[in-house]
Write a protein that holds these residues in place. Structure first.
Motif, mmCIF file in Angstrom:
data_model
loop_
_atom_site.group_PDB
_atom_site.id
_atom_site.type_symbol
_atom_site.label_atom_id
_atom_site.label_comp_id
_atom_site.label_asym_id
_atom_site.label_seq_id
_atom_site.Cartn_x
_atom_site.Cartn_y
_atom_site.Cartn_z
ATOM 1 N N HIS A 245 1.131 -1.606 -0.073
ATOM 2 C CA HIS A 245 0.057 0.140 -0.151
ATOM 3 C C HIS A 245 0.753 1.120 0.111
ATOM 4 N N CYS A 255 -7.446 1.132 -4.819
ATOM 5 C CA CYS A 255 -6.500 -0.408 -4.545
ATOM 6 C C CYS A 255 -8.270 -0.327 -3.339
ATOM 7 N N CYS A 257 -8.112 -1.010 -0.370
ATOM 8 C CA CYS A 257 -7.965 -0.441 0.305
ATOM 9 C C CYS A 257 -8.734 1.250 0.703
ATOM 10 N N CYS A 262 -2.215 2.243 -4.838
ATOM 11 C CA CYS A 262 -1.039 1.263 -4.547
ATOM 12 C C CYS A 262 -0.561 0.455 -5.332
HETATM 13 ZN ZN LIG Z 1 -4.030 0.277 -1.189
#
Ligand SMILES: [Zn+2]
Length: 421
Positions: A245, A255, A257, A262
């Motif tokens: 990340h 991403c 996340c 990332c």
């Molecule tokens: Zn990420």
């Protein structure tokens, strides 16, 4: 009687220190006979005899064969009784559960695995894992569990054993993973990041060196485990090595996340699957397209295999991923100066095709001094590796970290969460 002498030893820390040292010397093979122990520690014969007797009385050591003679009567070797306890390892991946039982010397005794989506949450996942472990313990009855290793695919606060905002594990943030295992198996539990377990596995394989290494896993996600002078580096919050990340140049890919750009969102297995599907939809041909037409969606494993077999689309996806991974690793190399980088995971299974590209980027972008003695190699890709690594992590916690706290009991305290030193 053991308790009485334990108290005596508890009060005399020098005695206890040399006693722990002697048990560990025999355990690791540093010294195997009483005369050897005397030579290495500088302790007198009478003291060595007394310490060894006590270690035998507590059940850690026993007399073995007669060793080689150096002139006079051959001394008896000592052996560490690794069979006295077992270590349970529970390695959770994004899409599988892998559990095993190991002896105290780290040898894997039994193991099993199954497919499982970790997004099903902690309660169901841990219940499923424990059912698998119980199955192993039925097959291989263990008198006494001495420790449990749990690996998870996300950052962990090692001191509390709780996940810290793991991007792909909804419902796991802050969950008390230790408690259930402690109650079920009556032993201390340590929770670590899954890639750290892989790094421990590599360390165990390199017993005769004190390695500075980075294990980089390029699977569905991407992460790294850092070992410095033989010790894992977890960082203040357990986030060390989370390179998946970190932002890469020129990317606006979303991403999982929630952030943009990332490394994982361009080079992780899930990103390659996404890009393969887009390319096929836009008319790309070849193996992946044919599988897709037959109703089989691409997976990271399939893309790696197709690349090895010369499929043009797969090769371009793998090479691009390797370049991005190489760039991120180069930054680590400049900062960390490792001796070895081990690359594992489903995407890296494309082998030399992936590795060559990573090497080229790393050598291009790193300082010459930092790469002078650097080896970049592929992992053994043995699915048992996280289990071996988990056993090694527990062995370290038992014998190098918490040993003084439970030594006099003859086995690790039943339900006690070891507090960080
Ligand atoms: Zn990420």
């Amino acid at each position: 009687m053991a308790t009485e002498s334990a108290l005596r030893f508890g009060a005399q820390t020098d005695e206890m220190t040399s006693l722990l040292r002697i048990v560990n010397m025999v355990r690791t093979g540093e010294a195997m006979t009483r005369p050897e122990i005397g030579r290495v520690t500088g302790l007198g014969r009478g003291v060595v005899t007394q310490r060894v007797d006590y270690a035998i009385q507590l059940g850690y050591l026993e007399d073995g064969e007669f060793g080689p003679s150096s002139g006079g009567r051959a001394p008896r070797t000592l052996r560490f009784r690794g069979e006295r306890g077992t270590i349970i390892i529970c390695a959770l991946g994004a899409l599988h559960i892998h559990v095993g039982v190991a002896a105290l010397d780290g040898d894997l005794i039994d193991q099993t695995h199954r497919k499982w989506d970790i997004a099903r949450g902690p309660a169901d996942t841990l219940a499923a894992a424990m059912e698998m472990i119980d199955g192993l313990l039925e097959r291989t009855p263990a008198d006494s569990v001495w420790g449990v290793a749990v690996g998870i695919p996300g950052p962990v606060d090692f001191d509390s054993g709780r996940p810290v905002a793991p991007p792909i594990m909804p419902g796991w943030n802050g969950f008390d993973i230790r408690r259930g295992f402690e109650q079920r198996y009556g032993a201390p539990v340590w929770v670590d990041n899954d890639v750290n377990l892989l790094a421990f596995g590599e360390r165990a394989r390199r017993r005769d060196e004190i390695p500075d290494l980075i294990y980089c896993k390029v699977g569905s996600g991407i992460g790294a485990g850092l070992i410095s002078r033989g010790r894992i580096h977890r960082g203040v919050n357990g986030a060390a090595g989370d390179i998946g990340h970190v932002r890469v140049r020129d990317s606006d890919a979303l991403c999982r996340c929630g952030k943009i750009g990332c490394l994982e969102a361009v080079a992780g297995g899930w990103a390659l699957v996404r890009d393969a599907k887009i390319a096929i939809a836009e008319g790309a041909g070849g193996f992946l397209a044919a599988r897709s037409a037959a109703g089989e969606d691409p997976t990271p494993e399939m893309i790696a295999r197709a690349a090895e077999n010369g499929d043009a689309l797969a090769i371009s996806l793998i090479q691009r991923a390797a370049r991005d991974v190489g760039e991120s690793i180069a930054a680590l190399v400049n900062m960390f100066n490792p001796g070895t980088i081990i690359i594992g995971g489903a995407v890296a299974a494309a082998g030399e095709l992936f590795l060559a590209e990573v090497r080229q980027r790393v050598y291009e972008l790193s300082l010459p001094l930092a790469t002078r003695d650097l080896h970049i190699v592929q992992s053994m890709d043995d699915p048992r590796e996280p289990l071996r690594g988990g056993a090694d992590m527990v062995r370290e916690q038992l014998f190098d970290v918490t040993f003084p706290r439970w030594f006099a009991e003859g086995r690790p305290a039943r339900i006690e969460v070891p507090v960080p030193a």
